[in-house]
Design a protein around this motif. Structure first.
Motif, PDB file in Angstrom:
ATOM      1  N   ASP A  47      -2.571 -10.688  -2.934  1.00 55.46           N
ATOM      2  CA  ASP A  47      -3.305 -10.764  -4.191  1.00 55.46           C
ATOM      3  C   ASP A  47      -3.401  -9.412  -4.883  1.00 55.46           C
ATOM      4  O   ASP A  47      -3.644  -9.351  -6.087  1.00 55.46           O
ATOM      5  N   ARG A  48      -3.233  -8.332  -4.132  1.00 51.38           N
ATOM      6  CA  ARG A  48      -3.349  -7.005  -4.741  1.00 51.38           C
ATOM      7  C   ARG A  48      -2.474  -6.005  -4.028  1.00 51.38           C
ATOM      8  O   ARG A  48      -2.019  -6.221  -2.902  1.00 51.38           O
ATOM      9  N   GLN A  49      -2.244  -4.873  -4.718  1.00 50.12           N
ATOM     10  CA  GLN A  49      -1.602  -3.721  -4.100  1.00 50.12           C
ATOM     11  C   GLN A  49      -2.524  -2.517  -4.278  1.00 50.12           C
ATOM     12  O   GLN A  49      -3.354  -2.475  -5.201  1.00 50.12           O
ATOM     13  N   SER A  97      -3.968  -6.612 -10.644  1.00 46.27           N
ATOM     14  CA  SER A  97      -3.761  -6.794  -9.206  1.00 46.27           C
ATOM     15  C   SER A  97      -3.532  -5.455  -8.488  1.00 46.27           C
ATOM     16  O   SER A  97      -3.294  -5.440  -7.289  1.00 46.27           O
ATOM     17  N   THR A  98      -3.642  -4.337  -9.219  1.00 47.50           N
ATOM     18  CA  THR A  98      -3.458  -3.011  -8.629  1.00 47.50           C
ATOM     19  C   THR A  98      -4.788  -2.280  -8.526  1.00 47.50           C
ATOM     20  O   THR A  98      -5.564  -2.246  -9.488  1.00 47.50           O
ATOM     21  N   VAL A  99      -5.034  -1.699  -7.370  1.00 49.75           N
ATOM     22  CA  VAL A  99      -6.174  -0.802  -7.175  1.00 49.75           C
ATOM     23  C   VAL A  99      -5.587   0.611  -7.134  1.00 49.75           C
ATOM     24  O   VAL A  99      -4.901   0.977  -6.183  1.00 49.75           O
ATOM     25  N   LEU A 100      -5.836   1.386  -8.178  1.00 49.92           N
ATOM     26  CA  LEU A 100      -5.244   2.713  -8.332  1.00 49.92           C
ATOM     27  C   LEU A 100      -6.323   3.765  -8.067  1.00 49.92           C
ATOM     28  O   LEU A 100      -7.356   3.796  -8.742  1.00 49.92           O
ATOM     29  N   GLN A 130       0.845  -1.194   0.000  1.00 47.70           N
ATOM     30  CA  GLN A 130       0.000   0.000   0.000  1.00 47.70           C
ATOM     31  C   GLN A 130       0.877   1.239   0.000  1.00 47.70           C
ATOM     32  O   GLN A 130       1.789   1.369   0.815  1.00 47.70           O
ATOM     33  N   LEU A 131       0.580   2.128  -0.925  1.00 48.62           N
ATOM     34  CA  LEU A 131       1.410   3.321  -1.087  1.00 48.62           C
ATOM     35  C   LEU A 131       0.511   4.542  -1.273  1.00 48.62           C
ATOM     36  O   LEU A 131      -0.452   4.503  -2.034  1.00 48.62           O
ATOM     37  N   ILE A 132       0.844   5.617  -0.560  1.00 50.86           N
ATOM     38  CA  ILE A 132       0.128   6.883  -0.719  1.00 50.86           C
ATOM     39  C   ILE A 132       1.089   7.913  -1.298  1.00 50.86           C
ATOM     40  O   ILE A 132       2.164   8.169  -0.741  1.00 50.86           O
ATOM     41  N   LEU A 133       0.719   8.474  -2.446  1.00 54.04           N
ATOM     42  CA  LEU A 133       1.527   9.470  -3.140  1.00 54.04           C
ATOM     43  C   LEU A 133       0.779  10.804  -3.154  1.00 54.04           C
ATOM     44  O   LEU A 133      -0.432  10.853  -2.922  1.00 54.04           O
TER      45      LEU A 133
END
Length: 349
Positions: A80-82, A118-121, A55-58
Motif C-alpha cells: 500500500d505504500r513505499q 502512497s509514498t512516505v518521504l 523501502q529506500l535509504i538515500l
C-alpha cells in the motif's frame, strides 16, 4: 523540548497509531529526535517482507532532489505504500546552482503540490534548519510534518527521563533522576542507552529504578554524586558538603571544577527567581521557574529558608568568579587543589 508546529511526542503518538504523512522534514541540532522518528518509520511503516522492494535509504551528498522526487513519484510494488528516507538532507538542500533550472527547495515544493499519496518521504536534515522564509516551509507544514529538533537544556533533562520512565510504567525518584542526568549530561543518545540498560536490567517484579540500582549498574556513587553535593549545600550540611568537595578534588578528572560549578550555578540562579515569585505556594514557585510539576519546589523553599535574596545574589557572583579562576582567569596561587573547598566556604558562611 523541540517543536515546530508538531512536537516529538505528538509525532510519535501518531506513528504508533499507524498515522503516516506524505512528508516528514526533520531538521535541527539534536540528532536523537531526528533519528528516533526516522528509525521508527523505517522499522514500522512497512511489514518486513515488503521492505526489499518498497523501502529506500538515500544520502544527501550522493543524490539530487530530482532523483529523490523521481523515486517518490513511483508506485509501491505489492504494497500500500513505499518509504523513502533521505539521510544527511542538509547536503542535498545546499545543492542550489545558478545554472540549474530549479533549486532543490523549488523541486520539492512542486512535488508537494501533487504528492504521491502512497509514498512516505522522510528528510533528515541535521546540524541546521531550513530558512523559514522559504515558501517550501509553509508547504511542508500544510502537507505533512515539519519538525525542528533543538538541543535539550540541562534543566529539561529530568523531564526527558520522566517521560521515558512513565511510558514504561515504571518509577524513579527525583534523586535517581538527578543521578543519571548529571552523570550522562545532554547526550540524549547515550542517556537513552543508559536508561534502556537500566530498564532491561530490572529484576522481575521490580517497578522502581532506585539510586542503589543506578549505582550498581551505571557505576555512579549515590553518596558522592552532584545531586548529593547540591543537596548538602541547599540544606547547609557543612560536614557532608566538605566531604564531597574533598572527594571531588581528589578525583579532578571525573569531577573537574567547571563541571561542579556548572551543576550548582543553575540552582542559585533559579533560587533568585523564586524569591521574586508573586505567589510563594509550591504551584506559584513552580510556575515562576517553569517547572512541569511541583516535586522540585522543595529544594527552593528550603533554599529560601537557608539563604536570603542578598546572599543568593552574592553566591551567584562568587560561583562565576571561582569558575573563571578555575579556567585561569584572574589566577592566584590557588588555582587547583582547595579551590572548590574555598568556593564552598564562601557559599556556606
Amino acid at each position: 523540548m523541540a517543536t515546530s508546529g508538531s512536537t516529538y511526542r505528538q509525532i510519535m503518538k501518531d506513528l504508533e497509531s499507524g498515522i503516516y504523512k506524505t512528508i516528514y522534514y526533520l531538521m535541527g541540532d539534536e540528532g536523537f529526535f531526528i533519528d528516533s522518528i526516522s528509525d521508527y518509520i523505517r522499522d514500522n511503516a512497512l511489514p518486513e517482507e515488503a521492505r526489499d522492494f518498497n523501502q529506500l535509504i538515500l544520502y544527501g551528498n550522493e543524490t539530487t532532489m530530482n532523483e529523490v522526487i523521481q523515486r517518490a513519484r513511483a508506485y509501491p510494488m505489492g504494497s500500500d505504500r513505499q518509504v523513502i528516507i533521505v539521510k544527511e538532507a542538509q547536503h542535498l538542500m545546499k545543492k542550489d546552482s545558478d545554472s540549474a533550472p530549479a533549486s532543490p527547495s523549488e523541486i520539492l515544493m512542486a512535488y508537494l503540490q501533487h504528492p504521491q499519496k502512497s509514498t512516505v518521504l522522510v528528510f533528515c536534515h541535521k546540524n541546521g534548519s531550513l530558512d523559514r522564509r522559504k515558501k517550501v516551509v509553509a508547504v511542508i507544514e500544510k502537507e505533512g510534518v515539519l519538525f525542528e529538533s533543538k538541543k535539550v537544556r540541562d534543566d529539561a533533562l529530568p523531564q526527558f527521563v520522566e517521560e521515558f520512565i512513565d511510558e514504561r510504567r515504571l518509577k524513579m525518584s527525583p534523586k535517581a533522576i538527578s543521578m543519571i542526568c548529571e552523570s550522562v549530561g545532554t547526550d540524549l543518545s547515550r542517556l537513552n542507552g543508559e536508561l534502556n540498560k537500566l530498564v532491561t536490567g530490572l529484576p522481575d517484579g521490580q517497578q522502581e529504578i532506585t539510586p542503589e540500582f543506578i549505582e550498581e549498574r551505571v557505576g555512579i556513587s549515590k553518596d558522592f554524586n552532584i545531586f548529593e553535593f547540591k543537596d548538602a549545600i541547599i540544606n547547609k550540611n557543612i560536614l557532608k558538603a566538605n566531604q564531597i568537595a574533598s572527594y571531588y578534588e581528589s578525583n579532578p578528572k571525573m569531577y573537574p571544577m567547571q563541571l561542579v560549578t556548572a551543576a550548582i550555578f543553575p540552582y542559585f540562579a533559579n533560587l533568585m527567581l523564586a524569591f521574586y515569585a508573586p505567589d510563594k505556594t509550591d504551584r506559584g514557585i513552580a510556575d515562576q521557574l517553569d517547572l512541569k510539576n511541583t516535586w522540585g519546589v522543595r529544594d527552593y523553599t528550603t533554599g529560601m529558608r537557608n539563604y536570603t535574596a542578598t546572599q543568593t545574589m552574592n553566591i551567584i557572583s562568587t560561583i562565576r568568579k571561582y569558575d573563571a579562576k578555575s579556567k585561569g582567569v584572574e589566577t592566584t596561587s590557588n588555582t587547583g587543589e582547595g579551590l572548590l573547598r574555598e568556593l564552598l566556604y564562601m557559599i556556606l558562611h
